[in-house]
Design an enzyme around this catalytic site. Structure first.
Site, PDB file in Angstrom:
ATOM      1  N   GLU A   1       0.995   4.062   1.850  1.00  0.00           N
ATOM      2  CA  GLU A   1       1.246   4.477   3.354  1.00  0.00           C
ATOM      3  C   GLU A   1       2.301   3.550   3.772  1.00  0.00           C
ATOM      4  OE1 GLU A   1      -3.159   5.208   2.591  1.00  0.00           O
ATOM      5  OE2 GLU A   1      -1.794   3.404   2.434  1.00  0.00           O
TER       6      GLU A   1
ATOM      7  N   CYS B   1      -4.663   0.821   6.813  1.00  0.00           N
ATOM      8  CA  CYS B   1      -5.207  -0.203   7.299  1.00  0.00           C
ATOM      9  C   CYS B   1      -3.900  -0.729   8.130  1.00  0.00           C
ATOM     10  CB  CYS B   1      -5.688  -1.326   6.282  1.00  0.00           C
ATOM     11  SG  CYS B   1      -4.120  -2.247   5.351  1.00  0.00           S
TER      12      CYS B   1
ATOM     13  N   HIS C   1       0.745  -1.306  -0.002  1.00  0.00           N
ATOM     14  CA  HIS C   1       0.183   0.008  -0.108  1.00  0.00           C
ATOM     15  C   HIS C   1       0.806   1.154  -0.020  1.00  0.00           C
ATOM     16  CE1 HIS C   1      -3.868  -1.998   1.876  1.00  0.00           C
ATOM     17  NE2 HIS C   1      -3.604  -2.571   0.551  1.00  0.00           N
TER      18      HIS C   1
ATOM     19  N   CYS D   1       0.331  -0.392   7.564  1.00  0.00           N
ATOM     20  CA  CYS D   1       0.201   0.918   7.294  1.00  0.00           C
ATOM     21  C   CYS D   1       0.321   1.765   8.677  1.00  0.00           C
ATOM     22  CB  CYS D   1      -0.695   1.325   6.357  1.00  0.00           C
ATOM     23  SG  CYS D   1      -0.591   0.325   4.801  1.00  0.00           S
TER      24      CYS D   1
END
Length: 367
Positions: free
Chosen positions: A95, A127, A93, A134
């Site tokens: 982040e 999440c 992801h 993250c």
């Protein structure tokens, strides 16, 4: 510190490999340059619509994640803007890439101690699932830099519903992150923030597209996100749904104009309530009906009558529907028809009074 990333100069900014070992991958269209800065961070409007769900509302299923960011000083001056995209090949992801220890944000603040505020505009809330972590990386980053504040705006919540196995873990992680308030704020993207994203991060925007309406489906999704994040974290989000005005007196006038504007006449199937200058639509609206309170500029609002007596009668002018006539007929009305004799009769007040006097004399003579 030895950074994990590699950064290269591009035409309108820089392109960054968040992990120096990344290579081109057929499984991910963005590999290996998942971080882009400056004007390189702009994305096409179609990609923005598909990932962020603007202006119609969230799109499902959603496999890609995209996060725009701004790095600012304590005075609000912009140091850098950019975006990070998820890696579908490695299932990473945005982040997780940005907040990695010795990652891009860590190195940016280490090299520029003037950065005091990070703003994220994410397609999904962060999440804390095992493959990404993250929120854990964000939390550790903020503990390491206590003078840096973080504002997170998201388009939709990610895996917080009960049907997802990791939902309880994600909700608990969001509560932990929100507990760092006021260093951290979590809010849905809404109102004027949408247009700010179009202006700063989307390419090929025309004037018409830039001022397109925020439709009711999108506005209701933003309100739902605000309710849900409040229920999860117990912290009320910073939530705006109207464009900010430049001056306070314009806010007062706009609010007064909205209260007097007959919205039910514009949308007869909908009901609106005005509360503190904000329109509250009901939940039975057509998701493709534009939300007028976001779009209407102040100059186009109905006139404001300051100090008007509400009991004072109003002058009502009725407009009759005149028969339709052609342009030629209109010109012909200005002159008499050809060949028709015209007789002019002039009656003056003096002539009428003398005639009346003669008739009175005749009546006296008969008597």
């Amino acid at each position: 510190m030895e950074p994990l990333y590699e950064e290269y100069l591009a035409n309108r900014g820089t392109i960054v490999k968040p992990y120096y070992w990344l290579r081109f991958s057929l499984d991910c269209s963005n590999c290996p340059y998942h971080i882009r800065t400056g004007e390189e961070a702009r994305v096409p409007y179609t990609e923005f619509y598909q990932i962020f769900g603007f202006p119609y509302g969230p799109t499902y299923p959603q496999t890609k994640h995209l996060t725009f960011y701004e790095l600012k000083t304590s005075s609000g001056s912009l140091v850098q803007k950019g975006h990070a995209s998820s890696c579908t090949g490695n299932d990473t992801h945005p982040e997780s890439m940005l907040f990695e220890m010795n990652g891009y944000f860590d190195s940016a603040i280490h090299n520029n101690d003037g950065i005091r505020h990070i703003i994220l505009y994410s397609s999904n809330s962060p999440c804390n699932e095992a493959n990404h972590c993250c929120i854990s990386k964000m939390y550790n980053f903020l503990v390491m830099y206590p003078d840096v504040t973080l504002s997170i705006y998201f388009s939709q919540l990610y895996h917080t519903e009960a049907e997802f196995p990791a939902s309880a873990w994600n909700r608990e992680a969001l509560r932990s992150l929100a507990s760092l308030w006021p260093q951290v704020t979590l809010s849905p993207i809404s109102g004027g923030i949408w247009h700010s994203l179009l202006n700063n991060f989307v390419s090929g925007m025309s004037g018409v597209t830039f001022f397109q309406p925020i439709l009711t489906g999108r506005a209701l999704a933003d309100r739902h996100n605000a309710y849900e994040i409040n229920a999860i974290t117990g912290v009320k989000p910073y939530f705006t749904n109207i464009l900010p005005q430049a001056k306070e007196n314009q806010n007062i006038k706009a609010r007064a104009a909205l209260e007097g504007y007959h919205l039910n006449n514009v949308f007869p199937r909908q009901s609106f309530q005005v509360t503190s200058g904000q329109l509250q639509p009901n939940l039975t609206l057509d998701p493709r009906v534009p939300v007028i309170f976001v779009l209407v500029p102040f100059r186009n609002l109905p006139p404001i009558h300051v100090g008007q007596n509400p009991h004072k009668p109003r002058n009502i002018v009725k407009h009759l529907n005149m028969p339709q006539i052609s342009f030629q007929e209109t010109n012909d009305l200005r002159k008499p028809p050809i060949g028709m004799p015209v007789e002019r009769v002039e009656i003056t007040e003096q002539f009428a009074s003398s005639k009346e006097a003669d008739e009175k004399k005749k009546k006296k003579g008969k008597n």
